[in-house]
Design a protein around this motif. Sequence first.
Motif, PDB file in Angstrom:
ATOM      1  N   THR A   9      13.874   5.432 -21.892  1.00  0.00           N
ATOM      2  CA  THR A   9      13.640   5.176 -23.326  1.00  0.00           C
ATOM      3  C   THR A   9      14.822   5.787 -24.088  1.00  0.00           C
ATOM      4  O   THR A   9      15.586   6.575 -23.518  1.00  0.00           O
ATOM      5  CB  THR A   9      12.361   5.885 -23.811  1.00  0.00           C
ATOM      6  OG1 THR A   9      12.629   7.292 -23.864  1.00  0.00           O
ATOM      7  CG2 THR A   9      11.154   5.623 -22.908  1.00  0.00           C
ATOM      8  N   GLN A  38       2.623  12.420 -18.528  1.00  0.00           N
ATOM      9  CA  GLN A  38       2.942  13.469 -19.509  1.00  0.00           C
ATOM     10  C   GLN A  38       1.768  14.410 -19.784  1.00  0.00           C
ATOM     11  O   GLN A  38       1.919  15.406 -20.480  1.00  0.00           O
ATOM     12  CB  GLN A  38       3.446  12.844 -20.827  1.00  0.00           C
ATOM     13  CG  GLN A  38       2.419  12.094 -21.672  1.00  0.00           C
ATOM     14  CD  GLN A  38       2.277  10.648 -21.245  1.00  0.00           C
ATOM     15  OE1 GLN A  38       2.227  10.325 -20.062  1.00  0.00           O
ATOM     16  NE2 GLN A  38       2.173   9.759 -22.213  1.00  0.00           N
ATOM     17  N   ARG A  51       5.706  15.167 -24.161  1.00  0.00           N
ATOM     18  CA  ARG A  51       6.703  14.117 -24.359  1.00  0.00           C
ATOM     19  C   ARG A  51       7.876  14.378 -23.415  1.00  0.00           C
ATOM     20  O   ARG A  51       8.235  15.532 -23.160  1.00  0.00           O
ATOM     21  CB  ARG A  51       7.253  14.131 -25.792  1.00  0.00           C
ATOM     22  CG  ARG A  51       6.220  13.859 -26.889  1.00  0.00           C
ATOM     23  CD  ARG A  51       5.856  12.391 -26.917  1.00  0.00           C
ATOM     24  NE  ARG A  51       5.008  12.036 -28.042  1.00  0.00           N
ATOM     25  CZ  ARG A  51       3.676  12.067 -28.036  1.00  0.00           C
ATOM     26  NH1 ARG A  51       3.021  12.476 -26.970  1.00  0.00           N
ATOM     27  NH2 ARG A  51       2.984  11.680 -29.089  1.00  0.00           N
ATOM     28  N   MET A  52       8.473  13.279 -22.940  1.00  0.00           N
ATOM     29  CA  MET A  52       9.729  13.406 -22.212  1.00  0.00           C
ATOM     30  C   MET A  52      10.865  13.056 -23.183  1.00  0.00           C
ATOM     31  O   MET A  52      10.599  12.425 -24.195  1.00  0.00           O
ATOM     32  CB  MET A  52       9.766  12.531 -20.949  1.00  0.00           C
ATOM     33  CG  MET A  52       9.498  11.055 -21.081  1.00  0.00           C
ATOM     34  SD  MET A  52      10.583   9.972 -22.011  1.00  0.00           S
ATOM     35  CE  MET A  52      12.194  10.268 -21.435  1.00  0.00           C
ATOM     36  N   GLU A  71      12.654  18.652 -25.652  1.00  0.00           N
ATOM     37  CA  GLU A  71      13.287  18.138 -26.880  1.00  0.00           C
ATOM     38  C   GLU A  71      14.742  17.744 -26.578  1.00  0.00           C
ATOM     39  O   GLU A  71      15.590  18.596 -26.264  1.00  0.00           O
ATOM     40  CB  GLU A  71      13.242  19.128 -28.054  1.00  0.00           C
ATOM     41  CG  GLU A  71      11.894  19.174 -28.758  1.00  0.00           C
ATOM     42  CD  GLU A  71      11.537  17.891 -29.514  1.00  0.00           C
ATOM     43  OE1 GLU A  71      12.429  17.187 -30.026  1.00  0.00           O
ATOM     44  OE2 GLU A  71      10.334  17.578 -29.571  1.00  0.00           O
ATOM     45  N   SER A  72      14.997  16.446 -26.760  1.00  0.00           N
ATOM     46  CA  SER A  72      16.310  15.927 -26.363  1.00  0.00           C
ATOM     47  C   SER A  72      17.459  16.610 -27.112  1.00  0.00           C
ATOM     48  O   SER A  72      18.530  16.831 -26.537  1.00  0.00           O
ATOM     49  CB  SER A  72      16.364  14.407 -26.549  1.00  0.00           C
ATOM     50  OG  SER A  72      16.066  14.053 -27.878  1.00  0.00           O
ATOM     51  N   MET A 105      17.386  13.824 -34.930  1.00  0.00           N
ATOM     52  CA  MET A 105      16.082  14.220 -34.409  1.00  0.00           C
ATOM     53  C   MET A 105      14.994  14.105 -35.477  1.00  0.00           C
ATOM     54  O   MET A 105      13.858  13.756 -35.184  1.00  0.00           O
ATOM     55  CB  MET A 105      16.124  15.662 -33.884  1.00  0.00           C
ATOM     56  CG  MET A 105      17.090  15.895 -32.734  1.00  0.00           C
ATOM     57  SD  MET A 105      16.701  14.977 -31.244  1.00  0.00           S
ATOM     58  CE  MET A 105      15.115  15.670 -30.831  1.00  0.00           C
ATOM     59  N   GLN A 237      -3.659   8.986 -29.030  1.00  0.00           N
ATOM     60  CA  GLN A 237      -3.753  10.382 -28.593  1.00  0.00           C
ATOM     61  C   GLN A 237      -4.306  11.284 -29.692  1.00  0.00           C
ATOM     62  O   GLN A 237      -3.991  11.113 -30.873  1.00  0.00           O
ATOM     63  CB  GLN A 237      -2.376  10.898 -28.172  1.00  0.00           C
ATOM     64  CG  GLN A 237      -1.835  10.182 -26.961  1.00  0.00           C
ATOM     65  CD  GLN A 237      -0.446  10.670 -26.578  1.00  0.00           C
ATOM     66  OE1 GLN A 237      -0.030  11.759 -26.946  1.00  0.00           O
ATOM     67  NE2 GLN A 237       0.267   9.842 -25.838  1.00  0.00           N
TER      68      GLN A 237
END
Length: 253
Positions: A9, A38, A51-52, A71-72, A105, A237
Motif C-alpha cells: 500500500t 494487524q 496499522r502497517m 509509523e512510516s 503524514m 473497527q
Amino acid sequence: MIDVHYWPTPNGWKVTIMLEECGLDYRIVPVDIGGGDQFTPEFLRISPNNRMPAIVDHDPLGGGEPLAIFESGAILEYLGDKTGRFLPREPAPRYAVLQWVHWQMANLGPMCGNANHFRNYGKNLTDDPSQLEYGTRRFVGEVDRLSGVMDAQLSVRPYLAGDEYSIADMATWPWAMLIPRFLDETALDAFPHLKRWVEDVKKRPAVEVGYRVGRELGKVERSEEEEKTRRDLLFNQTNESVRAAREQAARGV
Ligand SMILES: N[C@@H](CCC(=O)N[C@@H](CS)C(=O)NCC(=O)O)C(=O)O
C-alpha cells in the motif's frame, strides 16, 4: 537485517523505497490487513495502532536489542539517521525535510485515504449514495488543495524540501502519484510542477523496485463474499476489534 511488516500500500511503499534507495538488507513479513494480521498480539507489540508498516531492526542504530518502530514517517526518519542519507544532519536542511515529512503524514496521507474511502470504496459499503456526498466533497476538495500546495512548492524547487531528493519525496510520492484516482484521470494536468516531479521520482530505479515489492501479495483472486468480509474487517473497527488482542499483547501472551 531489517524485518518490514508490510502490505503493498502507499504507506508500505514509502519504506521499501527508502530501503532500496539505501541498499539495506531487509525481509518482508506480510501483514494481510484484509485478513486481520494487524490484530494479532505479536503484531500489536510492534505496532500498537494496528496499522502497517512497522520495522524491527536487528542491528539498530546505537546498538543493543532489536528496535521496533511503527509509523512510516518515523521509520523514514530512523533509516535516514541510520544511514546518513536523504535526511541531512545540519538543522536548517534537516527541518526543511522533516516539515514536509510531517506535512505528508498529517495532511496528504489522511486526506487521500479518506478521499479514496468515500469516492472509491464507499459504493461497496452503503446502498445509499447520499451518505457519501459530504465526505467525498470534503476530502476530494482537500486533496485538490494539497495538490496546489505541492505544485507551488515544486514550481520553485526540484524536490519538496529543496534541491535534494529526500525522505520527504519518498513519503509523498506514493500518495501523490495516485491523485488521479482520487480526483480524476487528468487531474495532474492542472498541476504541471507536481506532474513533472511525480514523473521524475518514478524514474528512479529504487522507486521502481520499492513500489513493486510484494505486489503479488495484494493480487489474490477472491470471491465477492471473501471481499466483503475483508472490507468489513477494515472499515468497521472500534476499540472492541482490537481490545482482546491488545490485552494479550500487554500480558506478553
Ligand atoms: N500513519 C500511518 C498509517 C498506516 C496505515 O493507515 N496503514 C494501513 C494500510 S496503508 C493499515 O495498516 N490498515 C490496516 C487497518 O486499517 O486495519 C503510517 O503512515 O504508518
